[in-house]
Design a protein around this motif. Structure first.
Motif: not given
Ligand SMILES: C[S@@+](CC[C@H](N)C(=O)[O-])C[C@H]1O[C@@H](n2cnc3c(N)ncnc32)[C@H](O)[C@@H]1O
Length: 92
Positions: A53-62
């Motif tokens: 939930p802390h990631l933007a809709e188009d955000g990336l998790l590395y």
């Protein structure tokens, strides 16, 4: 780190095992590399359900090369060797 860069960064500890992450966001990028290796899959899943939930809709998790979250595909979808995006339908 040069002071000009350091001044832009808010350094705070976060224990991923705590029930709430009071870190704001949503963020364009989350870096969580070689950290989940310490946890079993149910714990990884619980952490991802709090992290996503802390990631933007188009955000990336590395993530790291030895990590994969195929067991949590309803939360997070691979989009590269060590990159993930939010699964469609996950709530902010
Ligand atoms: C192998 S190091 C990886 C460090 C860095 N991310 C990297 O890729 O070089 C594992 C990191 O996981 C962190 N860690 C372990 N348990 C944690 C927890 N419950 N919450 C947050 N971080 C944790 C440790 O503090 C350590 O920094």
């Amino acid at each position: 780190m040069v002071p000009a860069l350091r001044a832009l960064i808010d350094f705070r500890p976060l224990n991923l095992l705590t029930p709430r992450y009071d870190v704001g966001g949503p963020f364009e990028a989350l870096f969580c590399r070689n950290v989940m290796i310490y946890f079993d899959k149910p714990t990884q899943r619980a952490i991802l359900s709090r992290l996503v939930p802390h990631l933007a809709e188009d955000g990336l998790l590395y993530t790291g090369h030895s990590e994969n979250y195929l067991h949590a595909a309803d939360l997070i979808q691979p989009c590269g060797r060590t990159l993930y995006r939010r699964a469609k339908g996950t709530r902010a």
